[in-house]
Scaffold this motif. Structure first.
Motif, PDB file in Angstrom:
ATOM      1  N   PRO A 179     -22.517 -14.920 -12.844  1.00 18.67           N
ATOM      2  CA  PRO A 179     -21.872 -14.412 -14.058  1.00 18.67           C
ATOM      3  C   PRO A 179     -21.555 -12.922 -13.976  1.00 18.67           C
ATOM      4  CG  PRO A 179     -23.638 -15.915 -14.640  1.00 18.67           C
ATOM      5  CD  PRO A 179     -23.727 -15.719 -13.160  1.00 18.67           C
ATOM      6  N   LEU A 180     -22.440 -12.123 -13.367  1.00 17.51           N
ATOM      7  CA  LEU A 180     -22.224 -10.683 -13.307  1.00 17.51           C
ATOM      8  C   LEU A 180     -21.092 -10.321 -12.350  1.00 17.51           C
ATOM      9  CD1 LEU A 180     -23.108  -7.901 -14.263  1.00 17.51           C
ATOM     10  CD2 LEU A 180     -24.738  -7.839 -12.363  1.00 17.51           C
ATOM     11  N   THR A 181     -21.057 -10.936 -11.177  1.00 19.89           N
ATOM     12  CA  THR A 181     -19.970 -10.628 -10.243  1.00 19.89           C
ATOM     13  C   THR A 181     -18.623 -11.057 -10.817  1.00 19.89           C
ATOM     14  OG1 THR A 181     -20.350 -12.731  -9.068  1.00 19.89           O
ATOM     15  CG2 THR A 181     -21.428 -10.762  -8.187  1.00 19.89           C
ATOM     16  N   SER A 182     -18.611 -12.189 -11.538  1.00 16.91           N
ATOM     17  CA  SER A 182     -17.358 -12.666 -12.142  1.00 16.91           C
ATOM     18  C   SER A 182     -16.882 -11.728 -13.239  1.00 16.91           C
ATOM     19  CB  SER A 182     -17.553 -14.075 -12.706  1.00 16.91           C
ATOM     20  OG  SER A 182     -17.899 -14.990 -11.697  1.00 16.91           O
ATOM     21  N   ALA A 183     -17.788 -11.326 -14.116  1.00 15.07           N
ATOM     22  CA  ALA A 183     -17.419 -10.430 -15.214  1.00 15.07           C
ATOM     23  C   ALA A 183     -17.033  -9.052 -14.695  1.00 15.07           C
ATOM     24  CB  ALA A 183     -18.578 -10.316 -16.197  1.00 15.07           C
ATOM     25  N   SER A 184     -17.719  -8.577 -13.667  1.00 15.78           N
ATOM     26  CA  SER A 184     -17.423  -7.250 -13.120  1.00 15.78           C
ATOM     27  C   SER A 184     -16.057  -7.227 -12.463  1.00 15.78           C
ATOM     28  CB  SER A 184     -18.496  -6.857 -12.098  1.00 15.78           C
ATOM     29  OG  SER A 184     -19.770  -6.778 -12.703  1.00 15.78           O
ATOM     30  N   LYS A 185     -15.744  -8.249 -11.711  1.00 17.66           N
ATOM     31  CA  LYS A 185     -14.447  -8.322 -11.043  1.00 17.66           C
ATOM     32  C   LYS A 185     -13.310  -8.366 -12.052  1.00 17.66           C
ATOM     33  CE  LYS A 185     -11.948 -10.889  -7.481  1.00 17.66           C
ATOM     34  NZ  LYS A 185     -12.007 -12.015  -6.514  1.00 17.66           N
ATOM     35  N   ALA A 186     -13.534  -9.058 -13.160  1.00 17.83           N
ATOM     36  CA  ALA A 186     -12.500  -9.176 -14.195  1.00 17.83           C
ATOM     37  C   ALA A 186     -12.472  -7.979 -15.137  1.00 17.83           C
ATOM     38  CB  ALA A 186     -12.713 -10.462 -14.988  1.00 17.83           C
ATOM     39  N   GLY A 187     -13.483  -7.122 -15.073  1.00 19.19           N
ATOM     40  CA  GLY A 187     -13.497  -5.930 -15.913  1.00 19.19           C
ATOM     41  C   GLY A 187     -13.944  -6.150 -17.341  1.00 19.19           C
ATOM     42  N   HIS A 188     -14.735  -7.192 -17.590  1.00 17.14           N
ATOM     43  CA  HIS A 188     -15.224  -7.469 -18.946  1.00 17.14           C
ATOM     44  C   HIS A 188     -16.486  -6.647 -19.189  1.00 17.14           C
ATOM     45  CE1 HIS A 188     -12.186 -10.482 -19.097  1.00 17.14           C
ATOM     46  NE2 HIS A 188     -12.786 -11.310 -18.262  1.00 17.14           N
ATOM     47  N   ASP A 189     -16.295  -5.415 -19.639  1.00 19.34           N
ATOM     48  CA  ASP A 189     -17.427  -4.501 -19.740  1.00 19.34           C
ATOM     49  C   ASP A 189     -18.469  -4.936 -20.771  1.00 19.34           C
ATOM     50  OD1 ASP A 189     -15.399  -4.058 -21.599  1.00 19.34           O
ATOM     51  OD2 ASP A 189     -15.878  -1.954 -21.840  1.00 19.34           O
ATOM     52  N   ARG A 190     -18.042  -5.540 -21.885  1.00 16.77           N
ATOM     53  CA  ARG A 190     -19.012  -5.968 -22.897  1.00 16.77           C
ATOM     54  C   ARG A 190     -19.866  -7.121 -22.369  1.00 16.77           C
ATOM     55  NH1 ARG A 190     -15.851  -7.246 -28.233  1.00 16.77           N
ATOM     56  NH2 ARG A 190     -17.989  -7.524 -28.994  1.00 16.77           N
ATOM     57  N   VAL A 191     -19.262  -8.004 -21.618  1.00 14.26           N
ATOM     58  CA  VAL A 191     -20.026  -9.101 -21.010  1.00 14.26           C
ATOM     59  C   VAL A 191     -21.005  -8.544 -19.987  1.00 14.26           C
ATOM     60  CG1 VAL A 191     -19.869 -11.168 -19.564  1.00 14.26           C
ATOM     61  CG2 VAL A 191     -18.219 -10.806 -21.422  1.00 14.26           C
ATOM     62  N   VAL A 192     -20.526  -7.600 -19.171  1.00 17.70           N
ATOM     63  CA  VAL A 192     -21.403  -6.968 -18.180  1.00 17.70           C
ATOM     64  C   VAL A 192     -22.600  -6.319 -18.863  1.00 17.70           C
ATOM     65  CG1 VAL A 192     -21.554  -5.085 -16.492  1.00 17.70           C
ATOM     66  CG2 VAL A 192     -19.566  -6.607 -16.492  1.00 17.70           C
ATOM     67  N   HIS A 193     -22.350  -5.668 -19.999  1.00 17.18           N
ATOM     68  CA  HIS A 193     -23.436  -5.026 -20.749  1.00 17.18           C
ATOM     69  C   HIS A 193     -24.483  -6.052 -21.183  1.00 17.18           C
ATOM     70  CE1 HIS A 193     -25.414  -2.190 -23.405  1.00 17.18           C
ATOM     71  NE2 HIS A 193     -25.330  -3.069 -24.389  1.00 17.18           N
ATOM     72  N   LEU A 194     -24.035  -7.190 -21.696  1.00 20.66           N
ATOM     73  CA  LEU A 194     -24.968  -8.242 -22.126  1.00 20.66           C
ATOM     74  C   LEU A 194     -25.779  -8.777 -20.949  1.00 20.66           C
ATOM     75  CD1 LEU A 194     -22.757 -10.300 -24.632  1.00 20.66           C
ATOM     76  CD2 LEU A 194     -24.721  -8.857 -25.187  1.00 20.66           C
ATOM     77  N   LEU A 195     -25.100  -9.001 -19.825  1.00 21.20           N
ATOM     78  CA  LEU A 195     -25.778  -9.557 -18.655  1.00 21.20           C
ATOM     79  C   LEU A 195     -26.803  -8.572 -18.098  1.00 21.20           C
ATOM     80  CD1 LEU A 195     -22.676 -11.198 -16.958  1.00 21.20           C
ATOM     81  CD2 LEU A 195     -24.624 -12.420 -17.936  1.00 21.20           C
ATOM     82  N   LEU A 196     -26.447  -7.301 -18.068  1.00 21.17           N
ATOM     83  CA  LEU A 196     -27.397  -6.302 -17.580  1.00 21.17           C
ATOM     84  C   LEU A 196     -28.594  -6.179 -18.507  1.00 21.17           C
ATOM     85  CD1 LEU A 196     -24.946  -3.491 -16.340  1.00 21.17           C
ATOM     86  CD2 LEU A 196     -26.299  -5.073 -14.941  1.00 21.17           C
ATOM     87  N   GLU A 197     -28.361  -6.254 -19.815  1.00 17.46           N
ATOM     88  CA  GLU A 197     -29.483  -6.247 -20.768  1.00 17.46           C
ATOM     89  C   GLU A 197     -30.394  -7.441 -20.568  1.00 17.46           C
ATOM     90  OE1 GLU A 197     -27.884  -6.019 -24.721  1.00 17.46           O
ATOM     91  OE2 GLU A 197     -28.247  -3.855 -24.836  1.00 17.46           O
ATOM     92  N   ALA A 198     -29.809  -8.567 -20.136  1.00 18.36           N
ATOM     93  CA  ALA A 198     -30.603  -9.773 -19.899  1.00 18.36           C
ATOM     94  C   ALA A 198     -31.309  -9.733 -18.551  1.00 18.36           C
ATOM     95  CB  ALA A 198     -29.702 -11.004 -19.982  1.00 18.36           C
ATOM     96  N   GLY A 199     -31.069  -8.661 -17.788  1.00 17.67           N
ATOM     97  CA  GLY A 199     -31.770  -8.513 -16.508  1.00 17.67           C
ATOM     98  C   GLY A 199     -31.057  -9.091 -15.315  1.00 17.67           C
TER      99      GLY A 199
END
Length: 580
Positions: A179-199
């Motif tokens: 999920p993180l590599t997919s969101a990062s590649k697409a530039g979805h910063d809010r999703v990346v923020h949620l995933l990073l908060e989830a560890g």
């Protein structure tokens, strides 16, 4: 109090009336506090009657609880549930889940309702399915989870719901995309923020070995890169091809991303598996600001990759003038060779010879003329001003000669250092006439009036006539060399102008200029076939040979005899002029 007991009479719990307001709330509380099945598998009876989920519970009473198993359904019913979830139809999904129907059953295409709803971004349907007990980590035929698909699409609320439901934030699909590599590649910063908060793990890689940071850097997603760096992502981690975040950002010209990586301490001189370095890649692509930033950061400007390519040779071979200028200002070594033994100057000369062979064939240009058309002259000028070595190679060739040899149609190159005009396949007028704004298309307009300083016409004519008489007495063919009043004409200009003016003068003396031209061409063909070197013969000698007709003694070529007759018929006046 609300007294809740199973149908068997076993007490379940007692709940104060003020804690809940309806049957739906009661079922949810029983699921959360007591681990009972989801509300879709619960039935609540009061006084022997089933209560709807919307029924209010505002007074103390005894309630009977019935727990249901999933109903056996047809495949068509499963297909209907998945289709309704994909379309976001809340009413239909709610109705089918009340059967109760298992939300994890796959339709005819092996798709689950939660996966389709998550991919489509229907957060309310996703909430229903999760409440019904849908497996948050269920995968489709490609190994994709609902979280991986929702992350790649940027569905923030769906991602939030799935993470709250306990979805695995690092579960990858069959291509190792998380999920993180997919969101990062697409530039979805809010999703990346949620995933990073989830560890989420910042350094997991996909099948190509790309990390979230590498992908985001290559695409230029500034906010994503910033969050990943703050989360401790490894800034120098390479993918399977050895590509790192810094080299990816440099190659793609991502200036802001590059700035953040440099500030975070990324190693600016590391190479990928192919030996490419950040400065070399940026120089090859012509990313001026990236090159400037790397040079200011102190990168090694002369470091070669594993193929021997350097920043200066790369920029020179592509004609990137500003990059070459920056590298030279940073004192890059101009004469270092790459893996092919080419210096920057040689790369500038030969690269376009290989790349533009079709252009050269069409216009019949030399390599040098092709470089002029492509704007490489500025690169060559900068390199020469910086002291680039333009001497001979091991075969005693200059860089320009070696570049010419690269062209498949060139068999030999002979330097003519004292030539006054470019030796190419087309005739060029080489003259500097400061009194004219431009060279006219009609050379007849290059009259003497345009070349003299302002003075009386009688004086000009007298000088011109005197010069002609002197030229005749001395046996010279020159119209200008004895004239002292020409404006700003040097010897090279005079000689260049004489050639075209003599040709025009000869053509003005023959009866039929077009036939005269054609005849000369035929004679040239004849000389070429016999290896006579027509272009090097004096014209008067050729005329004498033609007059004796010795050249046709052993030939019966009617075409050549016709050419002779035509030549002799048209050349009588011209031969007189030529012999003068």
């Amino acid at each position: 109090m609300l007294q809740v007991a199973l149908l068997s009479g076993e007490a379940v719990t007692s709940i104060p009336v003020q804690e809940i307001c309806d049957v739906r709330g009661l079922k949810q509380l029983l699921n959360q506090r007591h681990g009972l099945p989801p509300r879709f598998r619960q039935r609540v009876l009061a006084h022997g009657k089933y209560l709807e989920d919307s029924a209010t519970l505002d007074s103390p009473m005894d309630l009977c609880l019935v727990l249901l198993s999933f109903t056996d359904v047809l495949q068509s019913q499963v297909d209907d549930l998945v289709a309704a979830a994909q379309q976001g139809s809340m009413t239909e999904v709610e109705s089918m889940l009340q059967l109760p129907q298992d939300p994890d059953l796959l339709d005819s295409d092996d798709c689950a309702a939660l996966i389709m709803a998550s991919k489509a971004g229907h957060d309310r349907v996703v909430h229903l399915l999760l409440e019904a007990g849908a497996d948050a980590d269920l995968t489709d035929e490609d190994g994709c989870t609902a979280l991986r698909l929702a992350s790649s699409k940027g569905h923030v609320e769906v991602v939030r719901l799935l993470l709250e439901a306990g979805a695995d934030q690092d579960l990858a699909d069959r291509n190792w995309r998380t999920p993180l590599t997919s969101a990062s590649k697409a530039g979805h910063d809010r999703v990346v923020h949620l995933l990073l908060e989830a560890g989420a793990d910042t350094d997991l890689t996909d099948e190509d070995g790309c990390t979230a940071l590498t992908s985001a850097s290559s695409k230029g997603h500034v906010e994503v890169v910033s969050m990943l760096l703050e989360a401790g992502a490894n800034k120098d981690l390479a993918d399977e091809n050895g590509r790192r975040a810094l080299t990816s950002a440099s190659s793609q010209g991502r200036v802001e991303v590059l700035r953040m990586l440099l500030e975070a301490g990324a190693n600016k001189d590391l190479a990928d598996e192919n030996g490419r370095r950040a400065l070399t890649s940026a120089s090859w692509k012509g990313h001026v600001e990236v090159v400037r930033m790397l040079l200011e950061a102190g990168t090694n400007k002369d470091l070669a990759d594993e193929n021997g390519r350097r920043a200066l040779t790369s920029a020179s071979s592509q004609g990137h003038v500003e990059v070459v200028r920056l590298l030279l200002e940073a004192r890059a070594e101009v004469d270092l060779e790459d893996g092919d033994g080419c210096t920057a100057l040689m790369s500038a000369l030969r690269q376009k010879s290989r790349a533009d062979t079709d252009l050269i064939d069409v216009f019949e240009c030399t390599t040098w003329m092709c470089l002029l058309k492509k704007g490489f002259t500025e690169v060559v000028r900068l390199l020469l001003e910086a002291g680039a070595n333009k001497g001979l190679d091991e075969n005693s060739r200059t860089d320009l000669m070696s570049a010419c040899y690269e062209h498949p149609d060139v068999t030999d190159v002979t330097p003519v250092p004292d030539a006054y005009t470019p030796i190419i396949k087309i005739d060029l007028l080489f003259a500097r006439l400061s009194s004219l704004a431009e060279i006219p298309e009609n050379l007849e307009s290059l009259s003497d009036d345009n070349l003299f300083k302002k003075q009386k016409r009688e004086e000009k004519q007298a000088d011109f006539a005197a010069a002609q008489r002197d030229a005749k007495r001395q046996g010279k063919l020159s119209f200008f060399s004895e004239l002292k009043r020409l404006k700003n004409l040097d010897d090279k200009t005079v000689r260049s102008l004489n050639g075209c003016r003599v040709a025009d003068h000869i053509l003005s003396l023959v009866p039929d200029a077009e036939r005269f031209r054609d005849t000369l061409r035929l004679v040239k063909i004849w000389a070429k076939r016999r290896g006579c070197g027509y272009s090097c013969l004096h014209v008067d000698t050729t005329l004498q040979a033609l007059q004796h007709r010795d050249i046709f003694a052993d030939k019966k070529d009617a075409l050549e005899k016709a050419a002779l007759d035509a030549f002799m018929e048209n050349c009588a006046p011209a031969s007189t002029v030529i012999r003068q």
